[in-house]
Design an enzyme around this catalytic site. Sequence first.
Site, PDB file in Angstrom:
ATOM      1  N   TYR A 157       4.359   4.142  -4.549  1.00 30.03           N
ATOM      2  CA  TYR A 157       5.049   3.048  -5.258  1.00 30.03           C
ATOM      3  C   TYR A 157       5.308   1.867  -4.313  1.00 30.03           C
ATOM      4  CZ  TYR A 157       8.719   1.040  -8.323  1.00 30.03           C
ATOM      5  OH  TYR A 157       9.488   0.227  -9.120  1.00 30.03           O
ATOM      6  N   LYS A 161       3.851  -1.846  -4.788  1.00 31.77           N
ATOM      7  CA  LYS A 161       4.779  -2.969  -4.959  1.00 31.77           C
ATOM      8  C   LYS A 161       4.631  -3.984  -3.839  1.00 31.77           C
ATOM      9  CE  LYS A 161       6.640  -1.796  -8.871  1.00 31.77           C
ATOM     10  NZ  LYS A 161       6.255  -2.554 -10.080  1.00 31.77           N
TER      11      LYS A 161
END
Length: 250
Positions: A157, A161
């Site tokens: 993640y 991101k």
Amino acid sequence: MNQLFNLEGKVALVTGGSRGIGRAIALALGAHGAQVVVNYATNAEAAARTAAEIGDGRAVTVAGDVSQPGAGAALVDATIAAFGRIDILVNNAGVTRDDLILRMSEEEWDTVIDTNLKGTFAVTKAAVRPMVRQRFGRIITVSSVAGMVGNAGQTNYSAAKAGVIGFTKAIAKEVASRNITANVIAPGFVDTEMTAGLTDAQRQEIMRMVALGRTGKPEDIAPAAVFLASDEAAYVTGHVLTVDGGLVMQ
Ligand code: NAP
């Protein structure tokens, strides 16, 4: 909602607009006058509720998994079919598959990268062509403070991101001459279904680090999107706007 900015005549596509932060952004764009395409992956009912709340026939729902080949073009085509143009793209669709690196499977890695990073690429690529033609566009991508400072258990993640931040800065430079801006919103900890699985202890620990002493609500994030979508934000591009209650200050 009080009118912060006027988005009348603008058409927005919000990926993952059925629930959570995307839903709040879709509602806020609609409340400020935009016509909105509410994209969702599987939850048609939630998407329909968001669209109904925007009301007045100013919103439609469109199914589409942004991680799948062809989804970006299909979503942008559906937006143009519904409302004739696309002015505002909000890349919000996102998922987590948390695990420590030693346990993280390739599937967990790929799912998060394919949805959060490749999905952003695919939908943005499709949206840029009509935006270039009309010499106007607002690309807003929802990243996370995890992409700025990292988060244990979220290598996939955090990488995705951070990736969308680099992606946004590059595309901001590519399309600036066409009157298109590209910016990132980086939320901190926001109460949605994505974060509902955290234990009370984990939640308390995060809260201790938030200067404002509370978790965020989706409605705390949405005004940032309204601003970045507005004509008034014409001179803001390549920016990462943290909306995190002071969790990360850089
Ligand atoms: P959420 O409540 O889990 O909602 C996720 C939304 O994304 C839903 O509308 C879902 O659609 C949609 N979605 C998921 N996978 C998709 C796909 N492959 N294609 C299209 N749509 C898809 O999550 P959230 O907390 O609102 O998160 C929204 C964004 O904010 C994400 O990018 C997330 O990473 C980011 N963010 C969240 C937090 C937080 O604390 N919550 C913090 C920082 C950043 P369905 O309803 O059809 O499943």
